[in-house]
Design a protein around this motif. Sequence first.
Motif, PDB file in Angstrom:
ATOM      1  N   GLU A  90       0.859  -1.208  -0.095  1.00 14.74           N
ATOM      2  CA  GLU A  90      -0.009  -0.138   0.034  1.00 14.74           C
ATOM      3  C   GLU A  90       0.880   1.430  -0.021  1.00 14.74           C
ATOM      4  O   GLU A  90       0.580   2.388  -0.445  1.00 14.74           O
ATOM      5  N   TYR A  91       1.925   1.295   0.694  1.00 14.20           N
ATOM      6  CA  TYR A  91       2.893   2.205   0.888  1.00 14.20           C
ATOM      7  C   TYR A  91       4.059   1.970   0.089  1.00 14.20           C
ATOM      8  O   TYR A  91       5.012   0.698   0.524  1.00 14.20           O
ATOM      9  N   ASP A 144       2.506  -8.480   5.651  1.00 11.58           N
ATOM     10  CA  ASP A 144       1.205  -8.027   5.721  1.00 11.58           C
ATOM     11  C   ASP A 144       0.967  -7.258   4.225  1.00 11.58           C
ATOM     12  O   ASP A 144      -0.229  -6.894   4.011  1.00 11.58           O
ATOM     13  N   ARG A 189       1.954  -4.597   3.533  1.00 10.09           N
ATOM     14  CA  ARG A 189       1.628  -3.100   3.681  1.00 10.09           C
ATOM     15  C   ARG A 189       2.606  -2.182   2.943  1.00 10.09           C
ATOM     16  O   ARG A 189       1.953  -1.079   2.380  1.00 10.09           O
ATOM     17  N   SER A 215       2.551   7.454  10.568  1.00 11.79           N
ATOM     18  CA  SER A 215       1.593   7.476   9.528  1.00 11.79           C
ATOM     19  C   SER A 215       1.304   6.024   8.744  1.00 11.79           C
ATOM     20  O   SER A 215      -0.091   5.553   8.610  1.00 11.79           O
ATOM     21  N   ILE A 216       2.126   5.278   8.358  1.00 18.01           N
ATOM     22  CA  ILE A 216       1.806   4.075   7.685  1.00 18.01           C
ATOM     23  C   ILE A 216       1.515   3.128   8.675  1.00 18.01           C
ATOM     24  O   ILE A 216       0.517   2.204   8.304  1.00 18.01           O
ATOM     25  N   THR A 217       1.809   3.040   9.835  1.00 21.27           N
ATOM     26  CA  THR A 217       1.280   1.877  10.493  1.00 21.27           C
ATOM     27  C   THR A 217       0.080   2.282  10.922  1.00 21.27           C
ATOM     28  O   THR A 217      -0.944   1.470  11.243  1.00 21.27           O
ATOM     29  N   GLN A 243      -2.252   3.339   8.863  1.00 22.27           N
ATOM     30  CA  GLN A 243      -2.573   3.292   7.678  1.00 22.27           C
ATOM     31  C   GLN A 243      -3.474   4.739   7.119  1.00 22.27           C
ATOM     32  O   GLN A 243      -4.658   4.478   6.698  1.00 22.27           O
ATOM     33  N   PRO A 257      -3.904   7.416   4.691  1.00 17.71           N
ATOM     34  CA  PRO A 257      -3.658   7.530   3.411  1.00 17.71           C
ATOM     35  C   PRO A 257      -2.751   8.719   3.213  1.00 17.71           C
ATOM     36  O   PRO A 257      -2.547   9.589   3.872  1.00 17.71           O
TER      37      PRO A 257
END
Lengths: 632, 242
Positions: free
Chosen positions: A77-78, A114, A116, A155-157, A159, A161
């Motif tokens: 996602e990132y 995961d 992510r 911010s990534i942890t 989630q 956007p």
Amino acid sequence: MSSTKLSHLEVVRPIVEKYAKDPNALLQILIEVQEILHCVPKDVQDYISKELFGKSRVRVPAVISFYSFLSEQYLGEYVVHFADNIIEQMLGNRELAARLCSKLGVKIGKVRNDGRVSVHFTSCIGMSDQAPAILVNGRTIPKLTPEKVDVIAQSITAQMPVERWPESLFVVEDNIRRSDVLFRRKIEPGSAIKACLDRAKAAHAPVALDEQLSPLPSDSDKTGLDHAAQETLAEMYRSDLRGRGGAGFKAAIKWETARDKKGSSRYVLCNADEGEPGTFKDRVLLQNYADMVFEGMTVCGFTIKAKLGILYIRGEYRYMKEHLDAVLQKRREQNLLGEHILGSPFSFDIKIHWGAGAYVCGMETAMIESIEGKRGSPRKRWPLPVEWGYKGQPTVVNNVETYAGAAIVAVRGGSWFAQHGTMQSTGTKLFCVSGDCERPGIYEYPFGVSIREVLRDCGARNTQAVQISGPSGMMLPESEFDRLLAFEDVPSVGTVMIFDKSRDMFDVLHNFAKFFQHESCGLCTPCRVGTTLLVNILDKFKKGQGSALDLEEIKNISQLLKTFSHCGLGQTAQAPFMDALQKFRPIFDKRLKSKEFIPAFSLNAALEEARQLTGRTDPGAFIHEDIAEPAH
Amino acid sequence: MENTFSLDGKEIPFEPGQTVWDAAMAAGVYIPHLCHNPDYEPHSSCRLCTITVNGRPFAACTQPAVADQLVHNNTPELNAMRRTILQMLFVEGNHYCPSCEKSGNCKLQSSAYDLGMQDNHFPQLFPHREPDSSHPDVILDRDRCILCGLCVRVSRDVDKKSIFAIANRGIKSELIVNSPSGKLVDSKVSVDDEAMKVCPVGSLMIKRKGFEVPIGQRDYDKEPISVVSLRQFQGRKEGRHE
Ligand SMILES: Cc1cc2nc3c(=O)[nH]c(=O)nc-3n(C[C@H](O)[C@H](O)[C@H](O)COP(=O)(O)O)c2cc1C
Ligand code: SF4
Ligand code: SF4
Ligand code: FES
């Protein structure tokens, strides 16, 4: 993310439709898919293949695997890319990358379990004056600090956007430190085109241009456009404007040749690939002076009778997309682009094509291939693009800064322009200063400024060396700082990387060598294999295992690269080696293990497999190789 | 009046549109080459044919012949660099000539003999490359592929099948196959394809032809590649004019 709700087909179909299934749009389609899905999965590849090429499905994976920013595998996602040029390394990008990776529990280059997030290194992203810098899902975050890394990790942890991350993270600075005629005289949008059209009016006053915008005579002779184009060309000749993309070819000659060659259409291409590490002037120009660049392209279109211009811009600058689209849209609304520009019979429009992480695409014929949606490998040498360019038609390729210069020439005249700079290098030049100095950024000087003056102005102290024009340019020691930055002495695209006396120039060379290895397109043997052999030799030196014979080897491979490579990438990939050998010889000498030959082959390493199989760890299972620590 | 240029001191006639390579070969002067096959368009990737024209290096296979130019081909300097190119190709892949079916018919091997290459010189890179023997009639041994792109071009331009492409970039470049599985067995390749006849090395080969001609009696076992190439080139020309 919205993508999880859409099926792959729902994502790709509208994109393919938007580009009317045009095979030339393949790269643009793939970039848009990658942006949404963070990969181009097999089923999407099959769909695109079927829609664009009928049966053949090899072209799509061949293209995907060529460009660094495209990937068949899902990247998460990132997707984080750390710029990894030498300047970034000097400012601690590796430590910051390690910090981010450990906070996120992810290994460089691997997607977290995961799915992510993934973290990667990439070549320069055009932010050396505000390094360390990264791209997150294609958006630029400059001036990274440990604190910012922590915010990003959080911010990534959480989630969150990327669109909702603090805006302050994404602020890219201009850092314009010195202005001369280009920066100071921002020309009014439309003024360069008006100047051209006025020449047409002057030529054929009575029938020239219809002020009422009524139907226009299309025959160019009657309108005086042809005459005006000749006049514009004459001004270009008077200006003696030379290309700013490196080679310094005279723009007027290129324009005239393209104009004179037979073709069913003609094209104006603007090279904003800006892949040379340490270079960022085109970014600043497009951010602040986009109108001027588009104006210069339009003047070129007017001169060579083209109807379409294309800005080819590197994927690293994707954050500018909205801005550039808006400038173009506004110009269309102002009738500075589109049909009958300013009511004249002259029509011209500009499209944008995006790159996706490939330095070689700055090489003009590779760029044309890329614009045609293919792998960015250079074409065979002849015919040149002015004769056989985009879609096989006469094409002018110029650098961003060259077009900005052309716009000035159109407004102010060639003689005025030629008053600036030196005899053989007229006008001014934008220099991208980075590395060990107080004020990195953009400096505009008339051509002919000395390196020493630039170093003084930017607050560089204890300077050991400068790298002019990026890795493919020149590595110069202090004894050469009085040399002049101009085509007649030290030519350049305008890159000035500064290294003070605390730096080890071996690390600089090693970084450059890996850059060329990574960016070689692989078409021709000397560059494909030679860049790897050179990296392997430096790896050997890094371990303190270098030998005198390796130095001879470097010279031989360099000679081959220089003379036998197909394009400028391979031809110049040896330049930093030759400079380092001649001017920074101690960086090798202190890593020499012996003056004799030492094989790259390590017996100990070769025995590792056997040791693992037999489970032996006793001293007898090892061979003492006496690995010298490099003397720092 | 005929157009000519000078090649290592010899006057070479040429017709407009001919490359230096074409004109030289037609005049009986061999220029080493690997990625070029005169039946197809050149694309100048292997660089073995590099010559100098008025002192500047160019690939002969794509360099247009121009009147009165001074061209050098068979010089110790150029041949030394050509040997280095060959050595690079040898270490880049995995070439075990003694056990290779192409031995004696291989242009890489025979060029190496012809140019006096004694050893591989550089450390082997030992790449890991997947062979593809899935097809009943055709085999692709990627270890031996020199990425000359001939099969790619011929399959695309002549067979109109586009069975092959080069993927990845730089030292990671590799030949890929057009089929859902990426395997030859699921592709439309056939032994009759023109593309099956062009591989200069033992990478793309037809199965069960193994050792039809015994080693020692193959094309380049009997004569050097320079002689064979020239004869083939000239025979081809005569064939066309019949
Ligand atoms: C490997 C390579 C990369 C290049 N990258 C760029 C680039 O990023 N921008 C650029 O303007 N020219 C680049 N060039 C030069 C272009 O091929 C071309 O000469 C230039 O765009 C012409 O424009 P100019 O005459 O205005 O300089 C590159 C050349 C090579 C060989
Ligand atoms: S020198 Fe050869 S391999 Fe290197 S980028 Fe140019 S064409 Fe590609
Ligand atoms: S398989 Fe043979 S013909 Fe095809 S690219 Fe490799 S070496 Fe060339
Ligand atoms: S034969 Fe000319 S480059 Fe390969």
